[in-house]
Design a protein around this motif. Structure first.
Motif, PDB file in Angstrom:
ATOM      1  N   ALA A 135       0.838  -1.216   0.000  1.00 15.80           N
ATOM      2  CA  ALA A 135       0.000   0.000   0.000  1.00 15.80           C
ATOM      3  C   ALA A 135       0.864   1.254   0.000  1.00 15.80           C
ATOM      4  N   ARG A 136       2.071   1.140   0.546  1.00 22.27           N
ATOM      5  CA  ARG A 136       2.984   2.301   0.562  1.00 22.27           C
ATOM      6  C   ARG A 136       4.033   2.217  -0.545  1.00 22.27           C
ATOM      7  N   LYS A 137       3.797   1.333  -1.483  1.00 25.36           N
ATOM      8  CA  LYS A 137       4.670   1.189  -2.668  1.00 25.36           C
ATOM      9  C   LYS A 137       6.106   0.806  -2.313  1.00 25.36           C
ATOM     10  N   ILE A 138       6.269   0.066  -1.232  1.00 29.74           N
ATOM     11  CA  ILE A 138       7.604  -0.426  -0.866  1.00 29.74           C
ATOM     12  C   ILE A 138       7.711  -1.876  -1.334  1.00 29.74           C
ATOM     13  N   PRO A 139       8.684  -2.183  -2.209  1.00 35.46           N
ATOM     14  CA  PRO A 139       8.813  -3.562  -2.679  1.00 35.46           C
ATOM     15  C   PRO A 139       9.036  -4.538  -1.507  1.00 35.46           C
ATOM     16  N   VAL A 140       8.284  -5.621  -1.529  1.00 30.83           N
ATOM     17  CA  VAL A 140       8.402  -6.600  -0.443  1.00 30.83           C
ATOM     18  C   VAL A 140       8.476  -7.998  -1.043  1.00 30.83           C
ATOM     19  N   PHE A 141       9.403  -8.793  -0.506  1.00 25.69           N
ATOM     20  CA  PHE A 141       9.476 -10.195  -0.900  1.00 25.69           C
ATOM     21  C   PHE A 141       8.872 -11.015   0.224  1.00 25.69           C
ATOM     22  N   GLY A 142       7.632 -11.412   0.022  1.00 22.68           N
ATOM     23  CA  GLY A 142       6.860 -12.127   1.039  1.00 22.68           C
ATOM     24  C   GLY A 142       5.399 -11.960   0.666  1.00 22.68           C
ATOM     25  N   PRO A 143       4.559 -12.970   0.903  1.00 27.25           N
ATOM     26  CA  PRO A 143       3.179 -12.934   0.432  1.00 27.25           C
ATOM     27  C   PRO A 143       2.254 -12.032   1.265  1.00 27.25           C
ATOM     28  N   THR A 144       1.149 -11.667   0.633  1.00 28.35           N
ATOM     29  CA  THR A 144       0.091 -10.915   1.324  1.00 28.35           C
ATOM     30  C   THR A 144      -0.595 -11.836   2.340  1.00 28.35           C
ATOM     31  N   ARG A 145      -1.428 -11.215   3.173  1.00 30.55           N
ATOM     32  CA  ARG A 145      -2.142 -11.943   4.214  1.00 30.55           C
ATOM     33  C   ARG A 145      -2.970 -13.095   3.611  1.00 30.55           C
ATOM     34  N   GLU A 146      -3.683 -12.787   2.552  1.00 28.94           N
ATOM     35  CA  GLU A 146      -4.547 -13.807   1.927  1.00 28.94           C
ATOM     36  C   GLU A 146      -3.715 -14.980   1.416  1.00 28.94           C
ATOM     37  N   ALA A 147      -2.566 -14.674   0.806  1.00 31.30           N
ATOM     38  CA  ALA A 147      -1.738 -15.737   0.246  1.00 31.30           C
ATOM     39  C   ALA A 147      -1.038 -16.512   1.365  1.00 31.30           C
ATOM     40  N   ALA A 148      -0.689 -15.812   2.450  1.00 34.70           N
ATOM     41  CA  ALA A 148      -0.009 -16.463   3.578  1.00 34.70           C
ATOM     42  C   ALA A 148      -0.928 -17.444   4.296  1.00 34.70           C
ATOM     43  N   PHE A 149      -2.209 -17.373   3.978  1.00 38.23           N
ATOM     44  CA  PHE A 149      -3.190 -18.271   4.592  1.00 38.23           C
ATOM     45  C   PHE A 149      -2.868 -19.736   4.297  1.00 38.23           C
TER      46      PHE A 149
END
Ligand code: AMP
Ligand code: GLY
Length: 409
Positions: free
Chosen positions: A81-95
């Motif tokens: 949401a803050r446009k910072i690149p992240v290597f790691g899944p979203t909450r839904e995918a981490a499910f």
């Protein structure tokens, strides 16, 4: 690049090691990570707001998330949401890791081979099911339980007596078919579409030699694993990775990060035991030291959908041995002074990763968690790597130290 690594265990130490040419920050980090990164011991890996604020204030180019908990709390979503690149899944995918029942549903939907199972939200119904079926039983709590939510019961009595504890984790459990075979950890890096297989590994889940005693987070690891031929990598991707990534895309929740498939291999047969939404711990401590070049380039390219670098693993074998605290995997006795880390570090063909350590008021390194240190040995073959790992491991002592003698044997 300026990179924030989230977490403070052996896996995060290995992640920092694989990106060591960069400017690294690590929250919370640990005394071992301090030599590679600026650490923030007051920011826990679960303080989502503080982690996001740190990433924003420091204008980092990339965030790499180690553990599952911040992912399932939505850290990646907030960074995106803050446009910072992240290597790691979203909450839904981490499910996929946070809920065993969801993971099973997804496997069924995607056609991935796995153990047959039944889901229970009533303890009495689960009891009746156990009474009416044959041993062995595999009971799994639904929800994150730090590796302690699974009981493999070889008898009806054991299944019945462990049921209340498993059920109490989340009021929901699954009971599944027992799978025979050997376990392999197959971990890939992905942006949701492209798949970069990492080298394979296997870990040792039980606390005692010969796979005896209760389950732990892992007492040692070997990479590459001799349990499956490297020529089967494409087959594994097609069978257990691509269909899951496709399902995530179709659900509108693409998966970016490490996807870890825990496999049971029985000859030609491959079945998925579990998925994790992150790098393995301690698998990272044997896989990442073999990564050739700067792993940050790979993670950044996947997080930003950029051009992928060439990915290569060294031909050397790594064996990583865990030194665990007294009491682990039960209640851990903390505070014991650790001796010999410096001597051991000076040996050749060794990398030492801190997991559960901290500095006391006198500046000594002390025990501060269940798995204390990971001693990784490099070698031209398994036996050589094993000898290097144990030679260094035995130079490090603390009261009540637990170690398995059969890692890589
Ligand atoms: P999990 O948390 O699902 O990885 O389970 C922890 C460990 O329990 C696995 O690494 C296996 O050693 C064992 N296990 C889990 N499910 C099964 C199964 N269906 N059959 C045999 N062993 C299993
Ligand atoms: N070593 C097993 C895991 O990371 O889940």
């Amino acid at each position: 690049m300026k990179i924030l690594v989230v977490g403070g265990g052996g896996r995060e130490h290995a992640l920092c090691y694989s990106m060591r040419g960069n400017e690294l920050l690590c929250a919370p980090g640990n005394p071992g990570i301090e030599s590679l990164a600026r650490c923030y011991p007051d920011i826990s890996a679960e303080s989502i707001d503080s982690l996001v604020a740190l990433a924003v204030d420091e204008k980092v180019d990339l965030v790499v998330v180690g553990p599952e908990v911040p992912l399932s709390l939505g850290l990646a979503d907030q960074l995106i949401a803050r446009k910072i690149p992240v290597f790691g899944p979203t909450r839904e995918a981490a499910f996929i890791e946070a809920s065993k029942a969801f993971a099973k549903e997804l496997m069924l939907e995607s056609g991935v081979p796995t153990a047959s199972y039944k889901e229970f939200t009533s303890e009495i119904e689960a009891r009746v099911h156990i009474e009416n079926t044959q041993s062995p039983y595999v009971l799994k709590a639904d929800g994150l339980a730090a590796g302690k939510g699974v009981v493999v019961a070889m008898t009806k009595e054991e299944a019945l007596s462990s049921l209340p504890q498993v059920f109490s984790v989340n009021g929901k459990l699954i009971i599944e078919e027992f799978l025979k075979g050997v376990e392999v950890s197959f971990i890939i890096a992905t942006d949701g579409e492209r798949v970069v297989p990492l080298s394979t590994a296997h870990d040792y889940k039980r606390i005692f030699d010969n796979n005896d005693g209760p389950n732990t987070g892992g007492m040692g690891t070997v990479s590459p694993t001799p349990r499956i031929d490297i020529s089967r990598t494409n087959e594994l991707v097609t069978l257990v990775i691509s269909p899951i990534l496709k399902s995530f895309r179709e659900r509108g929740t693409p998966f970016c990060g490490f996807l870890y498939a825990g496999l049971m291999i029985d000859g030609e047969s491959v079945k998925v035991v579990e998925y994790n939404c992150r790098m393995g711990d301690p698998e990272a401590q044997s896989i990442l030291p073999r990564f050739e070049g700067d792993a940050a380039k790979l993670f950044y390219a996947l997080a930003t959908k950029g051009e992928l670098p060439e990915v290569k693993f060294s031909k050397q074998v790594c064996v990583s041995v865990v030194l665990a605290a007294p009491g682990y995997p039960g209640e851990v006795k903390k505070g014991g002074v650790i001796e010999g880390i410096e001597f051991a570090s000076s040996l050749k063909n060794i990398a030492i990763f801190h997991a559960g350590t901290k500095k006391n008021a006198e500046g000594q390194i002390v025990v501060n968690g269940g798995r204390v240190l990971n001693i990784t040995g490099f070698g031209e073959n398994l036996e050589g790597a094993r000898q290097n790992a144990y030679r260094a491991a035995d130079m490090i002592q603390f009261a009540g130290r637990q170690i398995r003698r059969d890692i890589g044997k």
